[in-house]
Design an enzyme around this catalytic site. Sequence first.
Site, short mmCIF file in Angstrom:
data_model
loop_
_atom_site.label_atom_id
_atom_site.label_comp_id
_atom_site.label_asym_id
_atom_site.label_seq_id
_atom_site.Cartn_x
_atom_site.Cartn_y
_atom_site.Cartn_z
N ILE A 336 0.40 -1.13 -0.13
CA ILE A 336 0.03 -0.23 0.01
C ILE A 336 0.88 1.16 0.02
CG2 ILE A 336 -1.83 1.44 1.02
CD1 ILE A 336 -2.97 -1.37 2.53
N GLU A 362 9.34 -20.08 18.16
CA GLU A 362 8.67 -20.85 19.75
C GLU A 362 7.64 -21.94 18.91
OE1 GLU A 362 7.48 -18.30 23.03
OE2 GLU A 362 6.10 -20.35 22.80
N1 CAA Z 1 2.29 -31.77 26.33
C1 CAA Z 1 2.80 -33.10 26.98
N2 CAA Z 1 3.18 -34.06 26.67
C2 CAA Z 1 3.45 -34.35 25.22
C3 CAA Z 1 2.66 -32.99 24.23
C4 CAA Z 1 2.47 -32.22 24.55
N3 CAA Z 1 2.08 -31.14 24.63
N4 CAA Z 1 3.85 -32.91 23.09
C5 CAA Z 1 3.93 -34.07 23.21
N5 CAA Z 1 4.62 -34.41 24.55
C6 CAA Z 1 4.48 -36.04 24.47
C7 CAA Z 1 4.81 -37.11 23.98
O1 CAA Z 1 2.88 -37.50 24.58
C8 CAA Z 1 5.52 -38.72 23.84
O2 CAA Z 1 4.48 -38.40 25.48
P1 CAA Z 1 5.35 -40.25 25.41
O3 CAA Z 1 6.57 -40.69 25.71
O4 CAA Z 1 4.33 -40.64 27.14
O5 CAA Z 1 4.97 -41.21 24.26
C9 CAA Z 1 6.90 -37.01 23.96
O6 CAA Z 1 6.19 -35.83 24.47
C10 CAA Z 1 6.97 -37.30 22.65
O7 CAA Z 1 6.41 -37.09 22.07
P2 CAA Z 1 6.50 -36.71 20.02
O8 CAA Z 1 6.63 -37.78 19.87
O9 CAA Z 1 5.88 -35.99 19.38
O10 CAA Z 1 7.75 -36.06 20.07
P3 CAA Z 1 8.82 -35.46 18.93
O11 CAA Z 1 10.25 -35.71 19.09
O12 CAA Z 1 7.90 -36.08 17.25
O13 CAA Z 1 8.68 -33.86 19.30
C11 CAA Z 1 7.33 -31.96 18.75
C12 CAA Z 1 7.43 -32.84 18.82
C13 CAA Z 1 6.03 -31.44 18.52
C14 CAA Z 1 7.99 -32.14 16.64
C15 CAA Z 1 8.87 -30.92 19.33
O14 CAA Z 1 9.75 -31.30 19.49
C16 CAA Z 1 8.50 -29.59 19.37
O15 CAA Z 1 7.32 -29.15 19.52
N6 CAA Z 1 9.51 -28.81 18.37
C17 CAA Z 1 9.60 -27.40 17.86
C18 CAA Z 1 10.51 -26.76 19.16
C19 CAA Z 1 9.74 -25.10 19.63
O16 CAA Z 1 8.75 -24.84 19.35
N7 CAA Z 1 11.46 -24.67 20.10
C20 CAA Z 1 10.03 -22.88 20.27
C21 CAA Z 1 11.82 -23.25 21.06
S1 CAA Z 1 11.43 -21.49 22.06
C22 CAA Z 1 11.82 -19.66 20.74
O17 CAA Z 1 11.94 -19.60 19.87
C23 CAA Z 1 11.34 -19.03 21.93
C24 CAA Z 1 11.49 -17.39 22.14
O18 CAA Z 1 12.97 -17.55 21.93
C25 CAA Z 1 11.26 -16.13 21.52
#
Ligand code: CAA
Length: 379
Positions: A336, A362
């Site tokens: 714009i 995040e």
């Molecule tokens: N609450 C509770 N438990 C959870 C959960 C949640 N939200 N999510 C997963 N779990 C549990 C699962 O149930 C599983 O439990 P069990 O072992 O009992 O079965 C366990 O945790 C493993 O879960 P996943 O198999 O889903 O794990 P994964 O390795 O496949 O990863 C993912 C999942 C969603 C990809 C995760 O790695 C993720 O969120 N990645 C992104 C990281 C992120 O957001 N980083 C940001 C950093 S902070 C930042 O950026 C801030 C800043 O500077 C401003």
Amino acid sequence: MDYGLSDEQLALQETARRFAESEIAPVAAKYDESGEFPRDIIKKAYELGLTPTVIPEEYGGVDLSILDSCLIVEELAWGCAGMATSIMANDLGLMPILVAGTHDQKKEWLGLVAGDFKLVCFCLSEPNAGSDVAGMQLLAEKDGDDYVLNGTKCWITNGGEADVFTVFATLDRSSRHKGVCAFVLHKDMPGLAPGKKEDKMGQRASDTRVIHFDNVRVPVSQRLGAEGEGFKIAMQTLDRTRPPIGALATGIARRALHESTAYAKERKAFGFPIGGFQAVQFLLADMAKDIEAGRLLTHKSAWMVDNGLRASKSSSIAKCFATDAAMRITTDAVQIFGGNGYTKEYPVEKLMRDAKLMQIYEGTNQIQRLVIARELLKE
Ligand code: CAA
């Protein structure tokens, strides 16, 4: 269903709005240019009770809800996203203590942060483990009553300014998420050293660092939750802190709409203000509807967190939608403004640079989609 805010929430929103208009917006371009950390401004936000928001009253805090913190951060981000991020990172850093800390740990660490102006950071990401949290390499080796931490974290907001660090490390790199532990550390612990400050494209008023851990000895009393619970503590933290990220993006987008409507009324082309042309009107209308939708999703997910409901899907939907919307809206704002929008003379190029980070931190928006899809398939 009640869409209204309470008198207290309206007052809080007004305080944050006035602060953003009078203290943040006038100096936002200066800090964007210099990349300096606006510690004095963040201290004023603390003095007004705008940060940290999540510490319960019994530990000396202002005890606000996640919805309250969304209201605050939308206003602050209207003024400057980098400053809003520095302020919100405090709550992010404190959340693992709230999620998993014992009463004594909360008394000590939340009390420390509530008692005086202090900044906090959340150390999860690593050079080779950003999206893949379970692949972290920072090692915590048990030695008597201590853990010894060695490795590196990166992309740590407030890394060079924080007094308190919540840190995730693994006891055994091969056990992936089952080996992760959470700790709370003080900045003065020997071996903990903030490294290089990142020279970022946007949100330049926030301090983003690498953090080195070189034989940092952490007593067992500073471990949050049980051994191996760290991964879930991190995920539960992010479920609670992603709604405010949606709100932060909404603040950036709202500022872009504000600047765009003002410009559309004033800038003339073909003899008329450009706001008279449908080409511009449709862009403004799309901005307004996406801001509204993003805010509603954000408030709904915050409400779910505040009411103790599992909010993984809802928080990821809000974060993903509102931050993608902010990117589209700020890009359209530059459109714009035309050539003017591409220069630093006008405020919209900063908004576009600032918005980009929202789709990355995040949890990237690709990770949000993965969380949403996994939750859908579980249902
Ligand atoms: N609450 C509770 N438990 C959870 C959960 C949640 N939200 N999510 C997963 N779990 C549990 C699962 O149930 C599983 O439990 P069990 O072992 O009992 O079965 C366990 O945790 C493993 O879960 P996943 O198999 O889903 O794990 P994964 O390795 O496949 O990863 C993912 C999942 C969603 C990809 C995760 O790695 C993720 O969120 N990645 C992104 C990281 C992120 O957001 N980083 C940001 C950093 S902070 C930042 O950026 C801030 C800043 O500077 C401003």
